[in-house]
Write a protein that holds these residues in place. Sequence first.
Motif, PDB file in Angstrom:
ATOM      1  N   VAL A 162       0.806  -1.204   0.048  1.00 41.11           N
ATOM      2  CA  VAL A 162       0.097  -0.070  -0.083  1.00 41.11           C
ATOM      3  C   VAL A 162       0.869   1.007   0.025  1.00 41.11           C
ATOM      4  O   VAL A 162       2.074   1.083   0.312  1.00 41.11           O
ATOM      5  CB  VAL A 162      -1.205   0.003   1.126  1.00 41.11           C
ATOM      6  CG1 VAL A 162      -1.827  -1.132   1.030  1.00 41.11           C
ATOM      7  CG2 VAL A 162      -0.214   0.121   2.602  1.00 41.11           C
ATOM      8  N   THR A 163       0.135   2.314  -0.296  1.00 43.78           N
ATOM      9  CA  THR A 163       1.013   3.743  -0.332  1.00 43.78           C
ATOM     10  C   THR A 163       0.467   4.554   0.520  1.00 43.78           C
ATOM     11  O   THR A 163      -0.851   5.027   0.531  1.00 43.78           O
ATOM     12  CB  THR A 163       0.857   4.303  -1.845  1.00 43.78           C
ATOM     13  OG1 THR A 163       1.559   3.433  -2.798  1.00 43.78           O
ATOM     14  CG2 THR A 163       1.754   5.565  -1.854  1.00 43.78           C
ATOM     15  N   GLY A 164       1.349   5.295   1.453  1.00 41.63           N
ATOM     16  CA  GLY A 164       0.888   6.248   2.483  1.00 41.63           C
ATOM     17  C   GLY A 164       0.417   7.543   1.905  1.00 41.63           C
ATOM     18  O   GLY A 164       0.882   7.913   0.793  1.00 41.63           O
ATOM     19  N   PRO A 165      -0.246   8.182   2.547  1.00 41.50           N
ATOM     20  CA  PRO A 165      -1.066   9.408   1.818  1.00 41.50           C
ATOM     21  C   PRO A 165       0.298  10.796   1.970  1.00 41.50           C
ATOM     22  O   PRO A 165      -0.100  11.886   1.417  1.00 41.50           O
ATOM     23  CB  PRO A 165      -2.235   9.904   2.566  1.00 41.50           C
ATOM     24  CG  PRO A 165      -1.972   9.276   3.833  1.00 41.50           C
ATOM     25  CD  PRO A 165      -1.265   7.885   3.656  1.00 41.50           C
ATOM     26  N   MET A 166       1.126  10.597   2.890  1.00 37.66           N
ATOM     27  CA  MET A 166       1.950  11.715   3.101  1.00 37.66           C
ATOM     28  C   MET A 166       2.799  12.105   1.696  1.00 37.66           C
ATOM     29  O   MET A 166       3.149  11.215   1.146  1.00 37.66           O
ATOM     30  CB  MET A 166       2.879  11.473   3.948  1.00 37.66           C
ATOM     31  CG  MET A 166       4.006  12.545   4.423  1.00 37.66           C
ATOM     32  SD  MET A 166       5.137  12.342   5.882  1.00 37.66           S
ATOM     33  CE  MET A 166       4.132  11.628   7.221  1.00 37.66           C
ATOM     34  N   LYS A 167       2.862  13.456   1.439  1.00 39.06           N
ATOM     35  CA  LYS A 167       3.474  14.112   0.151  1.00 39.06           C
ATOM     36  C   LYS A 167       4.681  14.846   0.436  1.00 39.06           C
ATOM     37  O   LYS A 167       4.685  15.823   0.039  1.00 39.06           O
ATOM     38  CB  LYS A 167       2.355  14.627  -0.527  1.00 39.06           C
ATOM     39  CG  LYS A 167       1.019  13.819  -1.121  1.00 39.06           C
ATOM     40  CD  LYS A 167       0.059  14.719  -1.874  1.00 39.06           C
ATOM     41  CE  LYS A 167      -1.081  14.138  -2.193  1.00 39.06           C
ATOM     42  NZ  LYS A 167      -2.246  14.861  -2.966  1.00 39.06           N
ATOM     43  N   SER A 168       5.597  13.995   1.057  1.00 44.90           N
ATOM     44  CA  SER A 168       6.966  14.732   1.494  1.00 44.90           C
ATOM     45  C   SER A 168       7.765  15.102   0.065  1.00 44.90           C
ATOM     46  O   SER A 168       7.813  14.273  -0.891  1.00 44.90           O
ATOM     47  CB  SER A 168       7.639  13.713   2.321  1.00 44.90           C
ATOM     48  OG  SER A 168       8.976  14.264   2.260  1.00 44.90           O
ATOM     49  N   LEU A 169       8.440  16.202   0.028  1.00 40.96           N
ATOM     50  CA  LEU A 169       9.152  16.566  -0.607  1.00 40.96           C
ATOM     51  C   LEU A 169      10.386  15.583  -0.880  1.00 40.96           C
ATOM     52  O   LEU A 169      11.049  15.393  -2.018  1.00 40.96           O
ATOM     53  CB  LEU A 169       9.684  18.161  -0.821  1.00 40.96           C
ATOM     54  CG  LEU A 169       8.737  19.115  -1.097  1.00 40.96           C
ATOM     55  CD1 LEU A 169       9.411  20.643  -1.212  1.00 40.96           C
ATOM     56  CD2 LEU A 169       8.134  19.041  -2.484  1.00 40.96           C
ATOM     57  N   VAL A 170      10.939  15.212  -0.067  1.00 41.30           N
ATOM     58  CA  VAL A 170      12.148  14.427   0.209  1.00 41.30           C
ATOM     59  C   VAL A 170      11.570  12.929   0.647  1.00 41.30           C
ATOM     60  O   VAL A 170      10.901  12.715   1.670  1.00 41.30           O
ATOM     61  CB  VAL A 170      13.036  14.764   1.008  1.00 41.30           C
ATOM     62  CG1 VAL A 170      14.152  13.750   1.355  1.00 41.30           C
ATOM     63  CG2 VAL A 170      13.732  15.874   0.770  1.00 41.30           C
ATOM     64  N   PRO A 171      11.388  12.041  -0.491  1.00 42.65           N
ATOM     65  CA  PRO A 171      10.331  10.817  -0.045  1.00 42.65           C
ATOM     66  C   PRO A 171      11.046  10.088   1.229  1.00 42.65           C
ATOM     67  O   PRO A 171      12.194   9.841   1.180  1.00 42.65           O
ATOM     68  CB  PRO A 171      10.547   9.874  -1.328  1.00 42.65           C
ATOM     69  CG  PRO A 171      11.050  10.981  -2.327  1.00 42.65           C
ATOM     70  CD  PRO A 171      11.848  12.006  -1.749  1.00 42.65           C
ATOM     71  N   ILE A 172       9.973   9.727   2.063  1.00 39.90           N
ATOM     72  CA  ILE A 172      10.390   9.111   3.242  1.00 39.90           C
ATOM     73  C   ILE A 172       9.374   7.722   3.521  1.00 39.90           C
ATOM     74  O   ILE A 172       8.177   7.908   2.841  1.00 39.90           O
ATOM     75  CB  ILE A 172      10.506   9.912   4.601  1.00 39.90           C
ATOM     76  CG1 ILE A 172       9.071  10.469   4.876  1.00 39.90           C
ATOM     77  CG2 ILE A 172      11.677  10.790   4.349  1.00 39.90           C
ATOM     78  CD1 ILE A 172       8.930  11.146   6.286  1.00 39.90           C
ATOM     79  N   THR A 173       9.846   6.909   4.312  1.00 40.99           N
ATOM     80  CA  THR A 173       8.642   5.846   4.679  1.00 40.99           C
ATOM     81  C   THR A 173       8.531   6.010   6.089  1.00 40.99           C
ATOM     82  O   THR A 173       9.307   6.667   6.895  1.00 40.99           O
ATOM     83  CB  THR A 173       8.979   4.362   4.570  1.00 40.99           C
ATOM     84  OG1 THR A 173      10.077   4.146   5.442  1.00 40.99           O
ATOM     85  CG2 THR A 173       9.640   4.144   3.201  1.00 40.99           C
ATOM     86  N   MET A 174       7.284   6.271   6.592  1.00 42.06           N
ATOM     87  CA  MET A 174       6.932   6.119   7.868  1.00 42.06           C
ATOM     88  C   MET A 174       5.639   5.178   8.265  1.00 42.06           C
ATOM     89  O   MET A 174       4.719   5.296   7.560  1.00 42.06           O
ATOM     90  CB  MET A 174       6.362   7.595   8.237  1.00 42.06           C
ATOM     91  CG  MET A 174       5.705   7.657   9.787  1.00 42.06           C
ATOM     92  SD  MET A 174       4.812   9.301  10.146  1.00 42.06           S
ATOM     93  CE  MET A 174       4.511   8.990  11.602  1.00 42.06           C
TER      94      MET A 174
END
Length: 291
Positions: A162-174
């Motif tokens: 699945v893909t989390g909804p956060m749209k970080s400019l620097v891609p991270i996982t959380m």
Amino acid sequence: MKSDSTFQREVKDYWYPKYNKNGYPHIQQGFILSPDRNKEFDPFILMAEDWFKRGTFSDHPHRGFQTVTYVIDGRLEHIDNAGGYSILDAGDVQYMNAGWAARHAEEAYDDDLIHTLQLWLNLPKSLKHTETTYQNIYVEDAPVVNFEGGSIRVYSGEIAGVTGPMKSLVPITMTEISLREGAEYTHVLPENHNSFLYMLAGEMAFGDNETTITKTGAATLSFYEEGSETNQSELKIKAVSRSKVLIYSGVPIREEIALGGPFVMNTMEEIKEAFRDFQQGKFGAPAVKEK
């Protein structure tokens, strides 16, 4: 020489933060990630754990980095000077790209005692002057994958299908992983991501070495720094007791960092410029709740 097999992560270092009792309204604070170790944590700069009442984090500026704020308990009121307003509850996350000139307030709502984790995530030099943005990720909007003995909630990145909804400019996982006592799970991350974890509850054993960490413990994980974003690595997890852990990861930026109060830039001259710009009103009007 790296073999063709999947990189197996282990706990590289672990510690238990010390907490300062500051008094009212900033009741207690501790650094999960201490800023003086920021090169080791790259792209992460610091993580603070705070317990506070209203009046602690009123109107203030930021420039040059991102924040990821996880609400452990209480209600967090967000106000920014672009007209943004929201209230976050336990399990909710707010992502902010401070970019060029953020000005906001993060307050306990009403008479709540709020308990939060705030992560500072660096921006590369090329993105430090981007537009300021905010994104709320409500707990019900972060997808959950259930498996035998537990579940994983994905706030950011592509994890467990699945893909989390956060749209970080620097891609991270959380991710937030919950396990029943005795349950086992293998967490999969890109092999070139620097990663750390923080124990929210219980006790878990990590890696083939089965390093045990209990509540409030934090750890950095081994990773293949010269690896590929497309190749995966594995972290074996076993719950010694009913447990919950947050795991974050991201690709190191490898740039010099200058820290100065609420600003994160590449040089101290840029820090001084940020203070001058704030004093000259270039960050805009104060962040206050409209009546």
